[in-house]
Scaffold this active site. Structure first.
Site, PDB file in Angstrom:
ATOM      1  N   ARG A  38       0.820  -1.217   0.000  1.00  0.00           N
ATOM      2  CA  ARG A  38       0.000   0.000   0.000  1.00  0.00           C
ATOM      3  C   ARG A  38       0.851   1.263   0.000  1.00  0.00           C
ATOM      4  O   ARG A  38       0.449   2.278  -0.561  1.00  0.00           O
ATOM      5  CB  ARG A  38      -0.955   0.000   1.194  1.00  0.00           C
ATOM      6  CG  ARG A  38      -2.125  -0.920   0.942  1.00  0.00           C
ATOM      7  CD  ARG A  38      -3.171  -0.826   2.007  1.00  0.00           C
ATOM      8  NE  ARG A  38      -4.451  -1.252   1.466  1.00  0.00           N
ATOM      9  CZ  ARG A  38      -5.503  -1.594   2.196  1.00  0.00           C
ATOM     10  NH1 ARG A  38      -5.426  -1.546   3.512  1.00  0.00           N
ATOM     11  NH2 ARG A  38      -6.621  -1.960   1.625  1.00  0.00           N
ATOM     12  N   LYS A 199     -18.908 -15.335   5.104  1.00  0.00           N
ATOM     13  CA  LYS A 199     -20.291 -14.941   5.378  1.00  0.00           C
ATOM     14  C   LYS A 199     -21.049 -14.502   4.147  1.00  0.00           C
ATOM     15  O   LYS A 199     -20.612 -13.603   3.421  1.00  0.00           O
ATOM     16  CB  LYS A 199     -20.292 -13.790   6.383  1.00  0.00           C
ATOM     17  CG  LYS A 199     -19.867 -14.198   7.762  1.00  0.00           C
ATOM     18  CD  LYS A 199     -20.019 -13.030   8.694  1.00  0.00           C
ATOM     19  CE  LYS A 199     -19.635 -13.420  10.107  1.00  0.00           C
ATOM     20  NZ  LYS A 199     -19.629 -12.246  10.972  1.00  0.00           N
ATOM     21  N   GLY A 353      -9.201  -8.130   1.235  1.00  0.00           N
ATOM     22  CA  GLY A 353      -8.051  -8.216   2.138  1.00  0.00           C
ATOM     23  C   GLY A 353      -7.502  -9.622   2.237  1.00  0.00           C
ATOM     24  O   GLY A 353      -6.299  -9.856   2.062  1.00  0.00           O
TER      25      GLY A 353
END
Ligand code: ADP
Ligand code: MG
Length: 395
Positions: A38, A199, A353
């Site tokens: 990043r 999920k 991520g």
């Protein structure tokens, strides 16, 4: 129509530029940097602005501190940035509001880069507080947002700040927005979306959008378990969101109406626990033992997913298809990765991520058209076509 102006479309020279970056990187236990991707991705914008004789003030958050907490200090980031920019002096400003620090801003030269300490040390940041944003804005002449990964937030340094300054998009933001927009607005068919993760509840709106967009929706990971339950299959002790079973049924019904092929695993790898050192066993999906835990897709599913991926012209991937944190259950995710990199005819977009953690440092990474720096931001951008931080820049 209002649109974003990017920094390479205007002349920003001899200004003090407030630059919102995303340095929310993971740190090792000893507070050294685990992965500097990043930071490196922000360099094109930083160098571009420095070449034009601007003074830079960088704003970033790190993790989710509730208040000032040295474990979340940007110190390690500043140290690393200093190594990457040896011709400049990089300073951390511990509190930009403190009276004692005002001199630093007044006396900043073009050879100095200031980095404000973790902006989430101020509770006003998450609240999107306008007074706070105004104080931030008063430090500079121009605001540049290059933090795509936080554009789905309405934080003060992402949205409110642009009310008080001429505001532009950075080069990384430009790359994210133009590549992803182009891919979702006019995708070459067949479009294949691969969604994994745990999920279904966090990905429902995205799944509905992908049903519109994709010809094939391949579902793996813990997410698939809820769909198995929706089809009354036995999943043993596997992870499942039982309260989402009817949502999963509705989604399958919707996909059938839209003629999007939802492909669920036909076999899986099971074990008796997530932290076993031994690999698991491949089982057909209608033969899962009562005590078993599903932890990866099986070999037959790999072959099936692989053959669909091979024919794709557009590929969107988010979410590991297995419990990849244990190397015993990362084969499926590795297989998906290599299948994608072997398809030379497709535009490929990968984000998330955990997905990036699963593929980082792998060979052929340059075969992927676009690796998004945004996890949640990328998913929400695909779903909605815009984000609060993007709208705030439009003039
Ligand atoms: P991303 O961060 O890339 O968006 P998610 O956060 O949605 O991805 O999902 C990643 C998580 O899903 C990982 O922690 C992984 O272990 C978990 N996961 C994947 N497959 C399974 C499974 N079969 N059972 C339990 N967890 C799983
Ligand atoms: Mg995740």
């Amino acid at each position: 129509m209002s649109k974003i102006t990017y920094i390479d479309e205007v002349a920003i020279k001899n200004k003090t530029v407030l630059l919102r970056v995303d340095y929310n990187i993971s740190l090792n236990k000893d507070l050294t940097i685990a992965d500097d991707a990043r930071i490196k991705q922000s360099l094109p914008t930083i160098n571009y602005l420095l070449e034009k004789n601007n003074r830079l003030i960088l704003i970033s958050h790190l993790d989710r501190p509730k208040e000032k907490d040295q474990r979340f200090s940007l110190k390690p980031v500043v140290k690393h940035l200093q190594n990457l920019l040896p011709n400049f002096k990089v300073y951390l400003v511990d509190d930009f509001l403190a009276e004692k620090n005002q001199k630093i801003f007044q006396e900043q030269t073009t050879k100095e880069i200031l980095v404000l300490e973790n902006i989430r040390f101020y509770p006003e940041e998450k609240k999107g507080d306008e007074e706070f944003a105004k104080k931030l804005a008063s430090l500079g002449d121009v605001f540049v947002n290059d933090a795509f990964a936080v554009c789905h937030r309405t934080d003060a340094s992402v949205v409110a700040i642009s009310k008080f300054l001429p505001s532009y998009g950075g080069l990384l933001l430009k790359k994210e927005i133009t590549t992803i927009s182009k891919t979702i607005k006019n995708p070459k068919k067949p479009v294949v979306a691969i969604i994994g993760g745990a999920k279904i509840s966090t990905k429902l709106p995205l799944l509905y959008r992908l049903i519109e967009l994709a010809d094939y929706l391949l579902i793996g990971g813990g997410l698939a378990n809820t769909f198995f339950c929706a089809q009354d299959l036995e999943i043993g002790q596997s992870f499942c969101e039982y309260e989402q079973i009817s949502a999963a049924r509705k989604l399958l019904f919707h996909a059938a109406q839209k003629k999007t092929a939802v492909v669920l695993p036909s076999d899986v790898i099971v074990s008796n626990s997530t932290n076993t050192r031994n690999g698991g066993l491949a089982k057909k999906i209608d033969e899962i033992p009562k005590g078993a835990v599903i932890l990866d897709i099986g070999p037959q599913t790999q072959a099936q997913f692989g053959s669909i991926i091979t024919k794709a012209k557009t590929i969107i991937w988010n979410g590991p298809v297995g419990y990849f944190e244990n190397p015993a259950f990362r084969n499926g995710t590795d297989f998906i990765y290599y299948s994608i990199t072997q398809n030379n005819n497709a535009t490929t977009i990968v984000g998330g991520g955990d997905t990036l953690a699963a593929i980082s440092k792998k060979e052929y990474i340059d075969k992927i058209t676009h690796i998004s720096t945004g996890g949640g931001a990328m998913l929400e951008f695909i779903e909605k076509g815009t984000l609060p931080g993007i709208e705030a820049l439009k003039k």
